[in-house]
Design a protein around this motif. Structure first.
Motif, PDB file in Angstrom:
ATOM      1  N   LYS A  99       0.826  -1.208   0.000  1.00 11.69           N
ATOM      2  CA  LYS A  99       0.000   0.000   0.000  1.00 11.69           C
ATOM      3  C   LYS A  99       0.866   1.267   0.000  1.00 11.69           C
ATOM      4  CE  LYS A  99      -3.976  -2.023   0.128  1.00 11.69           C
ATOM      5  NZ  LYS A  99      -4.417  -2.886   1.226  1.00 11.69           N
ATOM      6  N   LEU A 111       0.825   4.551  -2.508  1.00 15.22           N
ATOM      7  CA  LEU A 111       0.721   5.965  -2.151  1.00 15.22           C
ATOM      8  C   LEU A 111       1.882   6.768  -2.723  1.00 15.22           C
ATOM      9  CD1 LEU A 111      -0.576   5.705   1.501  1.00 15.22           C
ATOM     10  CD2 LEU A 111      -1.815   6.500  -0.490  1.00 15.22           C
ATOM     11  N   VAL A 133       2.265  18.116 -12.081  1.00 15.13           N
ATOM     12  CA  VAL A 133       2.651  19.504 -11.837  1.00 15.13           C
ATOM     13  C   VAL A 133       3.622  19.987 -12.907  1.00 15.13           C
ATOM     14  CG1 VAL A 133       3.952  21.000 -10.290  1.00 15.13           C
ATOM     15  CG2 VAL A 133       2.243  19.438  -9.368  1.00 15.13           C
ATOM     16  N   LEU A 170       1.843  20.424 -16.225  1.00 17.43           N
ATOM     17  CA  LEU A 170       0.995  21.620 -16.255  1.00 17.43           C
ATOM     18  C   LEU A 170       1.817  22.894 -16.325  1.00 17.43           C
ATOM     19  CD1 LEU A 170      -1.724  20.578 -13.703  1.00 17.43           C
ATOM     20  CD2 LEU A 170      -2.088  21.143 -16.101  1.00 17.43           C
ATOM     21  N   ILE A 171       2.890  22.922 -15.527  1.00 16.93           N
ATOM     22  CA  ILE A 171       3.725  24.124 -15.552  1.00 16.93           C
ATOM     23  C   ILE A 171       4.288  24.339 -16.944  1.00 16.93           C
ATOM     24  CG2 ILE A 171       5.927  25.073 -14.788  1.00 16.93           C
ATOM     25  CD1 ILE A 171       5.333  24.269 -12.024  1.00 16.93           C
ATOM     26  N   THR A 209       2.294   2.579   7.202  1.00 13.62           N
ATOM     27  CA  THR A 209       1.663   3.195   6.042  1.00 13.62           C
ATOM     28  C   THR A 209       0.687   2.248   5.364  1.00 13.62           C
ATOM     29  OG1 THR A 209       3.635   2.552   4.844  1.00 13.62           O
ATOM     30  CG2 THR A 209       3.433   4.869   5.465  1.00 13.62           C
ATOM     31  N   TYR A 259      -2.420   1.504   4.555  1.00 13.08           N
ATOM     32  CA  TYR A 259      -3.840   1.795   4.428  1.00 13.08           C
ATOM     33  C   TYR A 259      -4.184   1.918   2.958  1.00 13.08           C
ATOM     34  CZ  TYR A 259      -1.626   6.378   4.859  1.00 13.08           C
ATOM     35  OH  TYR A 259      -0.788   7.424   4.748  1.00 13.08           O
ATOM     36  N   SER A 260      -5.440   1.715   2.696  1.00 12.18           N
ATOM     37  CA  SER A 260      -5.880   1.711   1.310  1.00 12.18           C
ATOM     38  C   SER A 260      -5.982   3.131   0.788  1.00 12.18           C
ATOM     39  CB  SER A 260      -7.240   1.025   1.246  1.00 12.18           C
ATOM     40  OG  SER A 260      -7.948   1.466   0.131  1.00 12.18           O
ATOM     41  N   VAL A 261      -5.815   3.280  -0.518  1.00  9.93           N
ATOM     42  CA  VAL A 261      -5.973   4.588  -1.125  1.00  9.93           C
ATOM     43  C   VAL A 261      -7.424   5.052  -0.980  1.00  9.93           C
ATOM     44  CG1 VAL A 261      -5.817   5.868  -3.284  1.00  9.93           C
ATOM     45  CG2 VAL A 261      -4.097   4.161  -2.732  1.00  9.93           C
ATOM     46  N   GLY A 271      -6.153   7.596   2.884  1.00 10.55           N
ATOM     47  CA  GLY A 271      -5.666   7.750   1.514  1.00 10.55           C
ATOM     48  C   GLY A 271      -6.081   9.086   0.927  1.00 10.55           C
ATOM     49  N   TYR A 316      -4.135  11.938   2.361  1.00 15.76           N
ATOM     50  CA  TYR A 316      -2.800  11.928   1.771  1.00 15.76           C
ATOM     51  C   TYR A 316      -2.822  12.604   0.402  1.00 15.76           C
ATOM     52  CZ  TYR A 316       1.605   9.922   0.068  1.00 15.76           C
ATOM     53  OH  TYR A 316       2.862   9.746  -0.444  1.00 15.76           O
ATOM     54  N   ILE A 317      -3.819  12.223  -0.416  1.00 14.61           N
ATOM     55  CA  ILE A 317      -3.952  12.829  -1.738  1.00 14.61           C
ATOM     56  C   ILE A 317      -4.252  14.325  -1.618  1.00 14.61           C
ATOM     57  CG2 ILE A 317      -5.334  12.822  -3.852  1.00 14.61           C
ATOM     58  CD1 ILE A 317      -5.722   9.803  -3.401  1.00 14.61           C
ATOM     59  N   TRP A 349      -1.189  16.290  -1.084  1.00 17.32           N
ATOM     60  CA  TRP A 349      -0.456  16.449  -2.338  1.00 17.32           C
ATOM     61  C   TRP A 349      -1.086  17.497  -3.234  1.00 17.32           C
ATOM     62  CZ3 TRP A 349       4.163  15.839  -3.856  1.00 17.32           C
ATOM     63  CH2 TRP A 349       4.962  14.830  -3.317  1.00 17.32           C
ATOM     64  N   ALA A 408       0.822  20.786  -4.281  1.00 14.75           N
ATOM     65  CA  ALA A 408       1.170  20.936  -5.691  1.00 14.75           C
ATOM     66  C   ALA A 408       0.555  22.205  -6.263  1.00 14.75           C
ATOM     67  CB  ALA A 408       0.702  19.720  -6.477  1.00 14.75           C
ATOM     68  N   LEU A 421       2.554  25.023  -5.230  1.00 11.76           N
ATOM     69  CA  LEU A 421       3.824  25.124  -5.958  1.00 11.76           C
ATOM     70  C   LEU A 421       3.652  25.730  -7.355  1.00 11.76           C
ATOM     71  CD1 LEU A 421       5.613  21.797  -4.957  1.00 11.76           C
ATOM     72  CD2 LEU A 421       6.228  24.127  -4.292  1.00 11.76           C
ATOM     73  N   VAL A 422       2.606  25.332  -8.074  1.00 13.46           N
ATOM     74  CA  VAL A 422       2.463  25.895  -9.434  1.00 13.46           C
ATOM     75  C   VAL A 422       2.139  27.389  -9.361  1.00 13.46           C
ATOM     76  CG1 VAL A 422       1.823  23.743 -10.574  1.00 13.46           C
ATOM     77  CG2 VAL A 422       0.025  25.201  -9.676  1.00 13.46           C
ATOM     78  N   VAL A 427      -3.344  25.936 -15.127  1.00 12.89           N
ATOM     79  CA  VAL A 427      -2.698  24.983 -14.218  1.00 12.89           C
ATOM     80  C   VAL A 427      -3.527  24.707 -12.968  1.00 12.89           C
ATOM     81  CG1 VAL A 427      -0.355  25.469 -14.988  1.00 12.89           C
ATOM     82  CG2 VAL A 427      -1.275  26.734 -13.065  1.00 12.89           C
ATOM     83  N   PRO A 440      -7.355  21.827 -12.996  1.00 13.67           N
ATOM     84  CA  PRO A 440      -7.444  20.403 -12.642  1.00 13.67           C
ATOM     85  C   PRO A 440      -7.355  20.162 -11.142  1.00 13.67           C
ATOM     86  CG  PRO A 440      -5.619  20.796 -14.174  1.00 13.67           C
ATOM     87  CD  PRO A 440      -6.247  22.102 -13.912  1.00 13.67           C
ATOM     88  N   PHE A 441      -6.530  20.951 -10.463  1.00 13.80           N
ATOM     89  CA  PHE A 441      -6.397  20.773  -9.015  1.00 13.80           C
ATOM     90  C   PHE A 441      -7.690  21.123  -8.300  1.00 13.80           C
ATOM     91  CE2 PHE A 441      -1.929  21.361 -10.204  1.00 13.80           C
ATOM     92  CZ  PHE A 441      -1.406  20.227  -9.628  1.00 13.80           C
ATOM     93  N   ASN A 456      -9.280   0.198   6.063  1.00 13.50           N
ATOM     94  CA  ASN A 456      -9.617  -0.400   4.779  1.00 13.50           C
ATOM     95  C   ASN A 456     -11.121  -0.537   4.639  1.00 13.50           C
ATOM     96  OD1 ASN A 456      -6.953  -0.856   3.731  1.00 13.50           O
ATOM     97  ND2 ASN A 456      -6.732  -2.333   5.401  1.00 13.50           N
TER      98      ASN A 456
END
Lengths: 134, 633
Positions: free
Chosen positions: A3, A7, A18, A21-22, B338, B340-342, B347, B350-351, B354, B358, B361-362, B390, B393-394, B412
């Motif tokens: 798992k 991730l 990213v 896209l940039i 760590t 665990y299922s997405v 999960g 966690y996403i 990100w 992200a 950052l853009v 940019v 989509p986020f 899970n």
């Protein structure tokens, strides 16, 4: 597949997205940010991409036709290089002869004229004013 | 008066410096004496800076123009409330304001966590005093709000007319509060690191503060957009200007931090993420101030060039490196499972981390590109299309997950159960999207955005509904954390409908006519009246009454206006807005000429835009609901 690995893969996908896209966003809408003399010196260099130029409006050069929303003026920078600017559209309130402006558009080398599609007038006078010394 | 104010703020700086030294020493070697005196100096600092702030406000209110700052930002005719708002209108004053707010928070915190361990307190107050001290260094040595001129000007230069708007009264203070309050969570995070205590106590401890910072930051950002909408006269609320981005960056990481903190607290997971996110948020709050203050980036509304830049960079580096150093030293304590299922809450969180990081950052990349490319022969910059492309989509994924995530269980789970829970939302999404397509809204991108948003809307509403059905209405109070979160997510969905409709389906027209003529626009007839000129307190107003008819029926007379302020040569447009749930009619007096007898009117219809502000209000209420200490059974 573990798992944790799953991730981590998500993380990598996001990073790749990213970068993608940039780079594409940048290719399509990245513009050169220049001062007047940089543009005039070598205009061919900046042909491919959009151009954004900052400079000052030269006193006494403004021709304004409010009715038809047409504006012409001469723009200069610190080095004294000049170019003509033509702009059609709504003229921002903050636009006057003493103001700093940022224009975006296309430059024509032969006539030394910049056709602006957008015109931003900065109003630094009151955000950070200099007190007149007596 | 100026010299006295300066003396107070100088002594305030000395106090914070002493507090830094005392708590710094107490961090290494616990000491009751250091703690006692350190706390004392925290309070002395607060009292001194409060007095200094009062003096500055008094000088602003009474028009003591010998102080350069007062002369720069106010004049004698300025309405009283705006004189006071001069405190945060300018460079030096707003930095003092920043420092003052941190000082106040430090004192509150000193009372709140009085009983905590010595070493823990030392870490917290070291970080707090260091931050407030940093701002006092700036106001003492770089840009002094109390600097006196060697003559007494008869009058000040006045305030930028764009700042003379009620927005000035609530936007900067709320935004600053948002920035400042995150310092508290940061200070606790730092303290937990130097104590090698990576239990969730610091997260639990600062939860209220963190949500409050987020609430203020949200109010600050959205109402800043609303201010731009009513004052700048272009019919929009967000232009991806560096200064706007500067406030959005810490909001993104701050939002991620709040989510990550839940995982930290409940499941002892995503610990490193949580530390990194609070560090990023803190630094981005400072960085945002740097961007707007240093003049390093050309923005339409940045402050002038100044010598502040290196100070900010130095401070960001020092605090960043210090924090990361301790974080690395702690990493071995934070080994976590760590597995665990997405497709689970873990999960999704966690996403989410990100996605927010992200996205930050853009936007950061776009905003700082002119600085980054300064070293190269030609400076580069990106425009609005870059950001729209940019970020879309986020935002899409964030909205989707905001509906999905509260639904998912921890640990899970079976895919089949989840699908069973989701199919009603899916059907709703398809039906709603088909309906608006048939209705004529056929542009692909907004249609996709609409579908995602509708999916989320229904999922959220369904959860609230099911929860109430199962446990009674009281569950909203008993489980205020979950329902607070659901309300916030609901507000976000409402806000996105407003954003989608107003960005993709606005219409505008731009016409020059003689008085008495009628402009036909969208579903309206606009009958333009004669120009009127009137003198007001500190400006002369020129306006044209425009009678608005819809399907031949008279609705309202709107008065788009231009104002000539006493201290300004150029006219400022004051737009007229007629707000309805289905959309705003927005009129601008674009131009006029008395001799030629012409009036230029720009009319914009912004569908659904009011729902952006309503959505924000719902988000804020949800946030407050989440921290309100209802009695739990």
């Amino acid at each position: 597949m573990k798992k944790g690995t799953k991730l981590a893969i998500i993380g990598i996908i996001v990073i790749a997205a990213v970068f993608y896209l940039i780079s594409t966003g940048f290719k399509q809408s990245g513009v050169y940010y220049l001062e007047v003399h940089e543009l005039i010196k070598d205009p061919s260099k900046y042909n491919t991409k959009g151009i954004r130029v900052s400079g000052d409006v030269v006193d006494g050069t403004v021709v304004k036709d409010t009715k038809n929303q047409h504006l012409e003026f001469v723009m200069a920078d610190g080095t004294g290089e000049k170019m003509n600017v033509i702009y059609n559209g709504i003229i921002p309130d903050a636009f006057t002869e003493e103001v700093q402006v940022i224009v975006e558009g296309k430059y024509d080398k032969d006539t030394n004229t910049f056709k602006a599609t957008t015109l931003l007038a900065k109003c630094p006078s009151k955000y950070e004013a200099e007190v007149e010394k007596k | 008066m100026g010299n006295f104010g300066y003396l107070l703020q100088f002594l305030g700086l000395i106090s914070s410096a002493i507090a830094v030294i005392l708590f710094g020493s107490s961090m290494k070697k616990e000491s009751e004496t250091y703690d006692k005196y350190g706390t004392l100096f925290i309070h002395i600092q607060t009292i001194l800076i409060t007095l200094a702030s009062i003096i500055l406000m008094y000088a602003l209110a009474t028009g003591y123009f010998k102080i350069e700052y007062v002369a720069q930002y106010t004049d004698s005719k300025l309405p009283f409330v705006y004189k006071i708002s001069g405190f945060w209108a300018g460079q030096a004053g707003s930095l003092l304001f920043w420092g003052w707010l941190i000082a106040l928070c430090s004192s509150i915190e000193a009372f709140r966590i009085k009983k905590y361990g010595l070493k823990y307190k030392a870490g917290v107050f070291f970080a707090l005093a260091l931050t407030s001290g940093f701002f006092f260094v700036l106001t003492n040595f770089v840009t002094n709000p109390f600097k006196e001129l060697d003559f007494f000007p008869a009058d000040g230069l006045g305030m930028n007319p764009l700042l003379q708007n009620p927005g000035m009264l609530y936007h900067p203070p709320t935004l600053y509060l948002g920035f400042v309050l995150f310092t508290i969570a940061f200070a606790h995070a730092f303290s937990s690191l130097i104590n090698n205590n990576n239990s969730s106590s610091w997260v639990v401890n600062t939860r209220g503060w963190s949500i409050l910072s987020w609430v203020f930051l949200t109010i600050g950002i959205v109402l800043g957009g609303q201010w731009a909408y009513v004052e700048l006269g272009w019919g929009g609320y967000w232009a991806w200007d560096p200064v706007e981005n500067a406030s959005l960056l810490p909001w993104l990481t701050g939002t991620a931090f709040l989510h990550s903190a839940i995982m930290y607290e409940r499941k002892e997971k995503l610990k490193i993420w949580t530390y990194v996110l609070i560090l990023l948020t803190y630094e981005l709050c400072i960085f945002g101030t740097f961007l707007t203050r240093s003049g390093v980036i050309d923005s339409v509304h940045s402050f002038g060039k100044s010598a502040l830049g290196p100070f900010f960079i130095f401070f960001i580096l020092i605090t960043g490196i210090g924090f990361i150093y301790y974080l690395i030293a702690n990493i071995k304590n934070m080994k976590e499972e760590t597995s665990y299922s997405v497709v689970s809450k873990e999960g999704m969180f966690y996403i989410t981390n990100w996605l927010f990081t992200a996205l930050m950052l853009v936007i950061l990349f776009g905003t700082t590109l002119p600085i980054l490319t300064q070293l190269f022969p030609s400076k580069l910059s990106v425009g609005i299309p870059y950001y729209n492309k940019v970020s879309t989509p986020f935002f899409m994924l964030i909205i989707l997950i905001s509906g999905l995530c509260p639904l998912l269980p921890y640990g899970n789970s079976k895919m089949a159960d989840i699908i069973k829970n989701l199919w009603p939302s899916f059907i709703f999404m398809v039906v709603a999207t088909t309906l608006i397509y048939v209705y004529g809204y056929t542009k692909p991108l907004p249609l996709v955005l609409f579908a995602f948003t509708s999916f989320s809307l229904f999922t959220i509403l369904l959860q609230i509904f099911r929860g109430i059905k199962r446990n009674g209405i009281g569950i909203i109070y008993r489980n205020s954390r979950l329902y607070g979160a659901l309300i916030i997510h609901f507000g976000l969905v409402v806000l996105s409908y407003g954003v989608i409709a107003s960005s993709f389906y606005n219409v505008s027209v731009d016409k020059v006519v003689a008085p008495g003529e009628t402009i036909s626009f969208y579903k309206y007839e606009l009958k333009v009246g004669d120009l009127v000129i009137k003198e007001k307190q500190n400006y002369v107003s020129v306006y044209s009454p425009v009678k608005v008819y819809e399907n031949g029926k008279y609705i309202i007379t709107m008065t788009p206006e231009r104002r000539f302020y006493n201290n300004n040569k150029e006219p400022f447009a004051e737009v007229s807005i007629h707000t309805k749930p289905q959309g705003d009619l927005y009129l601008i007096l674009a131009s006029y000429s008395k001799p030629e007898n012409i009036i230029g009117i720009q009319a914009i219809f912004e569908p659904f835009i009011v729902w952006i502000w309503i959505g924000c209000a719902i988000m804020v209420l949800g946030g407050l609901h989440g921290i309100f200490p209802f009695k739990r059974k």
